[in-house]
Design a protein around this motif. Structure first.
Motif: not given
Lengths: 314, 349
Positions: A166-167, A170-171
């Motif tokens: 996710y990191l 998506r960030t």
């Protein structure tokens, strides 16, 4: 044939898969994070060795197990900092610096261990992590003993793979890491500091490697001995390529690899006396090489991997 | 603060770099010895006297340096062409086991003059073959050879362990996994009596000079350097990249295999799974300390061997773990990298 099915149907096999996979998941995620920012960290083998030693030593001297893991992470981070100074600030060859870090970290680990722990006939032991029971799932038939009798760090490692996926994808911080790994000059034009990103990624990745090593001494076994990492670090480097630099595939790759490893360990006992055990022990290394050969061309390599970044110099 | 590329590399600095690096490594090692509560100067003194203080210690240091020169050359030759051969350890063992097997099984009863040259070739070819696999994977599938050569080290050691615990096991070794002893006629002549020093040292130094000549005076030397500096432009300049790398790999793997050969024929006489105290890996440090210069390799190997022999003696009297030698050698690699950097760059504010 029946023997093979017996192996696959035993809960012990699947429990072993998760146990074997844990240090590989942590090490592969660490190497992957660092490489996504453009820095290959061949210090991994030594950093895992040092993490295994320092985590164990802390617990042996009275720290609790989680503190042991934290200290292993800090130890890994220190060597990550060293690798960053060499490869990011000075822009030295990432291959040679990484090997230097491995040689230094592992010999330093052995030195400290020998100094702190007197030579005895049987290696001293600690009380390792115990399996935890999540919501009573371990009492499920077959699935319970197969998948829910792990120690806490194993579940943490699996969750970490998801978090890291996710990191990275998506960030904003993930975008900065990816940009730095693809094109640091473009990243800088966007107001990102490629040096800072690389330092952060290498140090955080090395901390993960340290924890991966410590899993060996604090959960999988209960003592430290030299050469115990046995090339797991190099296997992680191969797994990063196999995973095409993506955390979710790294998790899958580590589990697949651990499955083969757990399977060959059980096959060894079935075929003992027929086939020399060394043949089975070669399988993990040969599998890694095969995985590299199969995936190297197809994998999406970060474009700036192994390219030093110097401001204003191309 | 930033770094600025120097227009000229000052010759004095280039020569001083390895010495500064070694001094820095020894200084850090001194801190580690002090932290362990041992007298630092006495420890240094013990290292020095244990490595060079008597006839026995000098011959031991030179005996230890012999295979290190060869593994150091193996790394230096490959690294110069940017072929990252980190598999010296595996190639060392494959060379060792190949000559042990050949001598015990094929050449039993042959004269020294007939079998020793053949054994050298066999040991070198074994090392070559092990490096050609990763090179093929690189040329055919673009697989980074660093990881494959590293992984093959483990495969090679397991293979040797299988043979010395199986078909090649010495029945007279009280159950220990060790290979049958090589034929007495296959043992290398000694350089000095009452020592372990053998002609392998002379051979290793001669090879260093030969490689120096090849690299500085032949077309192949230029090609292998070009392949390392910039493979793409080397191809445009007409360098046959694949062929050059194959030859480099054959030399590099062959030298590492030869290191295993002389260790078996010159020192041990048989193969165990602890034949090498990391000669393959130390060879990488030796090559870097020498800045990949073949003649420098001889000196760097001497330093590294002295560290290991010296630390053994120091450990016994001062009580510091012998691992301090590995730490110092690894530190000298890291400080050498930094020292070389500062021969190329200077600091600007």
């Amino acid at each position: 044939m029946n023997a093979l099915i017996d192996i696959l149907a035993s809960a012990g096999l699947w429990a072993a898969v998760l146990r074997i996979a844990t240090p590989l998941i942590l090490g592969t995620l660490g190497a992957l994070l660092s490489e996504r920012s453009g820095v290959l960290n061949l210090g991994i083998e030594g950093i895992m060795t040092f993490g295994a030693m320092i985590g164990w030593l802390a617990v042996y001297n009275g720290a609790d197990l989680w503190t042991g893991l934290l200290i292993a992470a800090l130890g890994g981070a220190v060597f990550g900092f060293l690798h960053s100074v060499l490869t990011v600030t000075l822009g030295l060859s990432q291959h040679v610096s990484g090997l230097g870090v491995t040689l230094f970290a592992s010999s330093f680990a052995y030195y400290v261990f020998r100094l702190m722990v007197p030579v005895t006939g049987t290696p001293p032991t600690i009380e390792p992590f115990k399996p935890i029971d999540i919501l009573g799932l371990s009492s499920l038939p077959f699935l319970g003993p197969a998948f829910f009798t792990q120690t806490a760090p194993t579940y943490v490692a699996i969750v970490l793979a998801v978090v890291l996926a996710y990191l990275i994808s998506r960030t904003p911080i993930g975008l900065a890491i990816r940009m730095t790994g693809e094109n640091p000059h473009a990243a800088e034009a966007q107001g990102i500091n490629p040096m800072a990103i690389r330092y952060g990624a290498v140090i955080a990745g090395s901390a993960l490697m340290g924890v991966g090593g410590a899993f060996l001494t604090l959960s999988a076994f209960n003592s430290f001995f030299p050469t115990m990492v046995q090339g797991r670090g190099w296997i992680c480097i191969a797994l990063v390529v196999f995973a095409s630099w993506r955390p979710e595939r790294a998790l899958f790759g580590a589990l697949l690899f651990a499955f083969f490893d757990a399977f060959q360990l059980r096959l060894q006992t079935v075929l003992s006396g027929v086939v020399p055990y060394q043949i089975f022990l070669m399988i993990p290394y040969l599998l890694s090489i095969a995985a590299l050969a199969a995936m190297a061309r197809r994998a999406r390599v970060p474009q700036a991997l192994m390219q030093p970044y110097r401001r204003g110099e191309r | 603060m930033r770094f600025e590329r120097r227009e000229h590399r000052p010759a004095a600095l280039v020569v001083a770099a390895p010495m500064i690096a070694v001094a820095a490594a020894l200084a850090v090692a001194g801190v580690l010895i002090a932290l362990a509560g041992a007298p630092v100067l006495e420890a240094y003194w013990k290292i020095l006297t244990s490595a060079f203080g008597s006839r026995l210690s000098v011959t031991e240091t030179l005996t230890r340096a012999s295979p290190l020169i060869l593994t150091g050359l193996a790394a230096a030759v490959a690294f110069r062409a940017r072929l990252w051969n980190i598999g010296g350890e595996g190639q060392f063992y494959l060379g060792a086991i190949a000559v042990a097997a050949a001598s015990a099984r094929l050449f039993d009863g042959w004269s020294s003059a007939a079998q020793i040259p053949l054994l050298f070739i066999i040991g070198a070819v074994a090392g070559m073959l092990l490096l050609l696999v990763p090179l093929w994977l690189r040329l055919r599938f673009s697989v980074d050879e660093v990881v494959t050569t590293l992984l093959l080290n483990f495969v090679s050691l397991l293979f040797v362990s299988m043979l010395i615990d199986g078909v090649l096991k010495d029945p007279l070794a009280f159950g220990w996994p060790q290979s049958e002893a090589v034929d007495a006629a296959a043992r290398l002549p000694k350089l000095l009596t009452r020592s372990r020093l053998h002609i392998g040292l002379v051979m290793a130094v001669a090879i260093a000079f030969a490689i120096h000549f090849v690299q500085s005076r032949t077309v192949f030397g230029v090609r292998s350097r070009a392949a390392g500096l910039n493979p793409t432009s080397a191809v445009f300049a007409g360098v046959p990249l694949g062929r050059t790398l194959v030859i480099v790999a054959m030399i590099s793997g062959g030298l590492a295999g030869l290191a295993g050969t002389i260790e078996v024929l010159g020192v041990k006489g048989y193969v165990t799974s602890d034949l090498s105290p990391g000669y393959g890996y130390s060879g990488i440090v030796v090559a870097m300390l020498a800045n990949l210069n073949p003649l420098g390799v001889v000196l760097a190997a001497l330093f590294t061997a002295a560290m290991f022999v010296g630390a053994d003696g120091m450990s016994r009297s001062v009580g510091i773990p012998t691992y301090i030698a590995d730490v110092t050698v690894a530190l000298s690699l890291l400080s050498m990298l930094i020292a070389v950097f500062f021969t190329q760059y200077r600091i600007r504010r």
